[in-house]
Design a protein around this motif. Structure first.
Motif, PDB file in Angstrom:
ATOM      1  N   PRO A   1       0.811  -1.229   0.000  1.00 33.12           N
ATOM      2  CA  PRO A   1       0.000   0.000   0.000  1.00 33.12           C
ATOM      3  C   PRO A   1       0.844   1.279   0.000  1.00 33.12           C
ATOM      4  O   PRO A   1       0.411   2.302  -0.514  1.00 33.12           O
ATOM      5  CB  PRO A   1      -0.830  -0.119   1.279  1.00 33.12           C
ATOM      6  N   TYR A   2       2.063   1.216   0.575  1.00 31.53           N
ATOM      7  CA  TYR A   2       2.902   2.417   0.575  1.00 31.53           C
ATOM      8  C   TYR A   2       3.403   2.751  -0.818  1.00 31.53           C
ATOM      9  O   TYR A   2       3.603   3.922  -1.160  1.00 31.53           O
ATOM     10  CB  TYR A   2       4.085   2.257   1.544  1.00 31.53           C
ATOM     11  N   LEU A   3       3.586   1.741  -1.661  1.00 34.23           N
ATOM     12  CA  LEU A   3       3.967   1.969  -3.056  1.00 34.23           C
ATOM     13  C   LEU A   3       2.824   2.661  -3.797  1.00 34.23           C
ATOM     14  O   LEU A   3       3.050   3.595  -4.574  1.00 34.23           O
ATOM     15  CB  LEU A   3       4.313   0.638  -3.737  1.00 34.23           C
ATOM     16  N   VAL A   4       1.595   2.230  -3.536  1.00 34.16           N
ATOM     17  CA  VAL A   4       0.425   2.862  -4.148  1.00 34.16           C
ATOM     18  C   VAL A   4       0.333   4.321  -3.707  1.00 34.16           C
ATOM     19  O   VAL A   4       0.086   5.220  -4.518  1.00 34.16           O
ATOM     20  CB  VAL A   4      -0.866   2.101  -3.793  1.00 34.16           C
ATOM     21  N   LEU A   5       0.550   4.561  -2.412  1.00 30.81           N
ATOM     22  CA  LEU A   5       0.508   5.926  -1.889  1.00 30.81           C
ATOM     23  C   LEU A   5       1.584   6.793  -2.535  1.00 30.81           C
ATOM     24  O   LEU A   5       1.330   7.934  -2.935  1.00 30.81           O
ATOM     25  CB  LEU A   5       0.680   5.919  -0.364  1.00 30.81           C
ATOM     26  N   PHE A   6       2.804   6.251  -2.668  1.00 28.06           N
ATOM     27  CA  PHE A   6       3.885   6.993  -3.306  1.00 28.06           C
ATOM     28  C   PHE A   6       3.539   7.333  -4.749  1.00 28.06           C
ATOM     29  O   PHE A   6       3.757   8.458  -5.207  1.00 28.06           O
ATOM     30  CB  PHE A   6       5.189   6.184  -3.260  1.00 28.06           C
ATOM     31  N   MET A   7       2.985   6.363  -5.472  1.00 28.91           N
ATOM     32  CA  MET A   7       2.614   6.597  -6.866  1.00 28.91           C
ATOM     33  C   MET A   7       1.529   7.667  -6.968  1.00 28.91           C
ATOM     34  O   MET A   7       1.564   8.515  -7.865  1.00 28.91           O
ATOM     35  CB  MET A   7       2.149   5.295  -7.521  1.00 28.91           C
ATOM     36  N   LYS A   8       0.584   7.640  -6.037  1.00 30.71           N
ATOM     37  CA  LYS A   8      -0.484   8.636  -6.045  1.00 30.71           C
ATOM     38  C   LYS A   8       0.082  10.032  -5.783  1.00 30.71           C
ATOM     39  O   LYS A   8      -0.266  10.993  -6.478  1.00 30.71           O
ATOM     40  CB  LYS A   8      -1.532   8.282  -4.977  1.00 30.71           C
ATOM     41  N   ILE A   9       0.977  10.138  -4.809  1.00 31.81           N
ATOM     42  CA  ILE A   9       1.573  11.439  -4.488  1.00 31.81           C
ATOM     43  C   ILE A   9       2.431  11.945  -5.645  1.00 31.81           C
ATOM     44  O   ILE A   9       2.340  13.110  -6.040  1.00 31.81           O
ATOM     45  CB  ILE A   9       2.404  11.344  -3.183  1.00 31.81           C
ATOM     46  N   ALA A  10       3.257  11.059  -6.221  1.00 34.46           N
ATOM     47  CA  ALA A  10       4.124  11.456  -7.333  1.00 34.46           C
ATOM     48  C   ALA A  10       3.302  11.878  -8.545  1.00 34.46           C
ATOM     49  O   ALA A  10       3.569  12.919  -9.166  1.00 34.46           O
ATOM     50  CB  ALA A  10       5.067  10.316  -7.702  1.00 34.46           C
ATOM     51  N   GLY A  11       2.298  11.092  -8.898  1.00 39.74           N
ATOM     52  CA  GLY A  11       1.473  11.399 -10.062  1.00 39.74           C
ATOM     53  C   GLY A  11       0.705  12.695  -9.911  1.00 39.74           C
ATOM     54  O   GLY A  11       0.724  13.553 -10.796  1.00 39.74           O
ATOM     55  N   ASN A  12       0.053  12.850  -8.778  1.00 42.61           N
ATOM     56  CA  ASN A  12      -0.720  14.071  -8.560  1.00 42.61           C
ATOM     57  C   ASN A  12       0.176  15.285  -8.359  1.00 42.61           C
ATOM     58  O   ASN A  12      -0.179  16.394  -8.770  1.00 42.61           O
ATOM     59  CB  ASN A  12      -1.676  13.888  -7.384  1.00 42.61           C
ATOM     60  N   GLY A  13       1.347  15.071  -7.766  1.00 40.95           N
ATOM     61  CA  GLY A  13       2.308  16.172  -7.644  1.00 40.95           C
ATOM     62  C   GLY A  13       2.762  16.672  -9.000  1.00 40.95           C
ATOM     63  O   GLY A  13       2.857  17.878  -9.238  1.00 40.95           O
ATOM     64  N   TYR A  14       3.027  15.739  -9.913  1.00 44.89           N
ATOM     65  CA  TYR A  14       3.438  16.122 -11.261  1.00 44.89           C
ATOM     66  C   TYR A  14       2.326  16.871 -11.985  1.00 44.89           C
ATOM     67  O   TYR A  14       2.569  17.863 -12.681  1.00 44.89           O
ATOM     68  CB  TYR A  14       3.854  14.888 -12.060  1.00 44.89           C
ATOM     69  N   LEU A  15       1.078  16.426 -11.812  1.00 46.62           N
ATOM     70  CA  LEU A  15      -0.045  17.132 -12.418  1.00 46.62           C
ATOM     71  C   LEU A  15      -0.159  18.557 -11.885  1.00 46.62           C
ATOM     72  O   LEU A  15      -0.451  19.501 -12.633  1.00 46.62           O
ATOM     73  CB  LEU A  15      -1.359  16.386 -12.156  1.00 46.62           C
ATOM     74  N   LEU A  16       0.104  18.735 -10.599  1.00 49.65           N
ATOM     75  CA  LEU A  16       0.039  20.077 -10.015  1.00 49.65           C
ATOM     76  C   LEU A  16       1.148  20.978 -10.557  1.00 49.65           C
ATOM     77  O   LEU A  16       0.936  22.173 -10.773  1.00 49.65           O
ATOM     78  CB  LEU A  16       0.085  19.995  -8.484  1.00 49.65           C
ATOM     79  N   VAL A  17       2.331  20.412 -10.789  1.00 47.07           N
ATOM     80  CA  VAL A  17       3.421  21.190 -11.391  1.00 47.07           C
ATOM     81  C   VAL A  17       3.033  21.632 -12.804  1.00 47.07           C
ATOM     82  O   VAL A  17       3.224  22.790 -13.186  1.00 47.07           O
ATOM     83  CB  VAL A  17       4.744  20.381 -11.408  1.00 47.07           C
ATOM     84  N   LEU A  18       2.478  20.705 -13.595  1.00 39.81           N
ATOM     85  CA  LEU A  18       2.023  21.057 -14.938  1.00 39.81           C
ATOM     86  C   LEU A  18       0.939  22.129 -14.881  1.00 39.81           C
ATOM     87  O   LEU A  18       0.937  23.069 -15.689  1.00 39.81           O
ATOM     88  CB  LEU A  18       1.488  19.827 -15.665  1.00 39.81           C
ATOM     89  N   ALA A  19       0.019  21.988 -13.950  1.00 38.27           N
ATOM     90  CA  ALA A  19      -1.060  22.963 -13.805  1.00 38.27           C
ATOM     91  C   ALA A  19      -0.499  24.346 -13.484  1.00 38.27           C
ATOM     92  O   ALA A  19      -0.929  25.353 -14.057  1.00 38.27           O
ATOM     93  CB  ALA A  19      -2.027  22.510 -12.705  1.00 38.27           C
ATOM     94  N   TRP A  20       0.463  24.406 -12.597  1.00 40.80           N
ATOM     95  CA  TRP A  20       1.103  25.672 -12.225  1.00 40.80           C
ATOM     96  C   TRP A  20       1.760  26.325 -13.436  1.00 40.80           C
ATOM     97  O   TRP A  20       1.585  27.518 -13.691  1.00 40.80           O
ATOM     98  CB  TRP A  20       2.129  25.417 -11.126  1.00 40.80           C
ATOM     99  N   ARG A  21       2.497  25.536 -14.209  1.00 41.01           N
ATOM    100  CA  ARG A  21       3.168  26.074 -15.393  1.00 41.01           C
ATOM    101  C   ARG A  21       2.160  26.597 -16.412  1.00 41.01           C
ATOM    102  O   ARG A  21       2.373  27.641 -17.031  1.00 41.01           O
ATOM    103  CB  ARG A  21       4.045  25.003 -16.042  1.00 41.01           C
ATOM    104  N   LEU A  22       1.084  25.842 -16.605  1.00 42.72           N
ATOM    105  CA  LEU A  22       0.061  26.271 -17.555  1.00 42.72           C
ATOM    106  C   LEU A  22      -0.595  27.577 -17.128  1.00 42.72           C
ATOM    107  O   LEU A  22      -0.801  28.469 -17.953  1.00 42.72           O
ATOM    108  CB  LEU A  22      -1.020  25.198 -17.684  1.00 42.72           C
ATOM    109  N   CYS A  23      -0.934  27.692 -15.873  1.00 44.09           N
ATOM    110  CA  CYS A  23      -1.618  28.890 -15.382  1.00 44.09           C
ATOM    111  C   CYS A  23      -0.787  30.152 -15.584  1.00 44.09           C
ATOM    112  O   CYS A  23      -1.331  31.234 -15.733  1.00 44.09           O
ATOM    113  CB  CYS A  23      -1.992  28.735 -13.906  1.00 44.09           C
ATOM    114  N   PHE A  24       0.515  30.016 -15.588  1.00 42.73           N
ATOM    115  CA  PHE A  24       1.375  31.189 -15.733  1.00 42.73           C
ATOM    116  C   PHE A  24       1.992  31.299 -17.117  1.00 42.73           C
ATOM    117  O   PHE A  24       2.942  32.056 -17.324  1.00 42.73           O
ATOM    118  CB  PHE A  24       2.450  31.189 -14.642  1.00 42.73           C
ATOM    119  N   SER A  25       1.443  30.566 -18.078  1.00 41.92           N
ATOM    120  CA  SER A  25       1.856  30.681 -19.474  1.00 41.92           C
ATOM    121  C   SER A  25       0.867  31.618 -20.151  1.00 41.92           C
ATOM    122  O   SER A  25      -0.251  31.234 -20.466  1.00 41.92           O
ATOM    123  CB  SER A  25       1.848  29.307 -20.151  1.00 41.92           C
ATOM    124  N   ALA A  26       1.272  32.862 -20.365  1.00 38.55           N
ATOM    125  CA  ALA A  26       0.338  33.896 -20.804  1.00 38.55           C
ATOM    126  C   ALA A  26       0.260  34.045 -22.309  1.00 38.55           C
ATOM    127  O   ALA A  26      -0.695  34.605 -22.832  1.00 38.55           O
ATOM    128  CB  ALA A  26       0.732  35.238 -20.185  1.00 38.55           C
TER     129      ALA A  26
END
Length: 198
Positions: free
Chosen positions: A69-94
């Motif tokens: 289960p800790y591997l699943v948790l790590f994958m969830k955190i890594a995946g969603n963290g990466y999506l948040l980074v992409l979201a941040w970059r997109l929001c500030f691409s004018a």
């Protein structure tokens, strides 16, 4: 695979592929900011990544994940963290000149992105555990599932990138592109937050 199961699986694959999520958001954004041609590697890479995931999960990955289960948790955190980074970059691409902050994906990057894409994991684990693992004619089912996912995945990415490309000139007027990038960034962030609750 019986016809009724194949129809149910196919509906899930087509609906899941075309509905909003990280892949289609990236495809549409790539089409808008870089044009349709820049999204073509993603059209090939996303289905490749999906098919690889189907086989990894089908050939034992599901057991590995259920036992760690800790591997699943790590994958969830890594995946969603990466999506948040992409979201941040997109929001500030004018503008298109700022779009270099969100580069078009190569075939390999698009395939690898599926490994941190929470929606992809959810779809692949659900379908392989339902339609392949523990079923008769396992390899035949896996083959059908591979084709059944690859086709709608590729067509979905192509369709969303094409729509983005067609909006490209309209979005160059005023602040439309900035607004589009913010909307797509927020949708990616909302996807990440929603996936965290599953």
């Amino acid at each position: 695979m019986p016809l009724t199961e194949f129809i149910a699986f196919s509906l899930f694959a087509w609906i899941g592929s075309f509905t909003p999520g990280p892949n289609v958001a990236i495809a549409a954004t790539t089409g808008v900011n870089h044009g349709l041609r820049a999204a073509l590697p993603q059209v090939m890479g996303v289905p490749l990544g999906f098919v690889l995931m189907i086989w990894v999960i089908g050939l034992g990955g599901a057991s590995l994940l259920s036992g760690h289960p800790y591997l699943v948790l790590f994958m969830k955190i890594a995946g969603n963290g990466y999506l948040l980074v992409l979201a941040w970059r997109l929001c500030f691409s004018a503008s298109l000149s700022d779009s270099k902050t969100v580069h078009p994906l190569s075939v390999q990057q698009a395939a690898a992105f599926q490994m941190v894409n929470p929606k992809a994991w959810m779809m692949v684990v659900a379908t392989t555990s339902t339609y392949a693992i523990g079923q008769t004619a396992f390899f035949s089912r896996m083959g059908w599932m591979s084709v059944g996912f690859a086709l709608p995945c590729g067509l979905s990415i192509l369709a969303w990138a094409w729509m983005g490309d067609k909006l490209r000139h309209w979005l160059l007027i005023g602040r439309r592109l900035r607004t589009f990038n913010i909307v797509m960034g927020v949708s990616l962030a909302m996807t990440a937050v929603w996936m965290c609750t599953l």
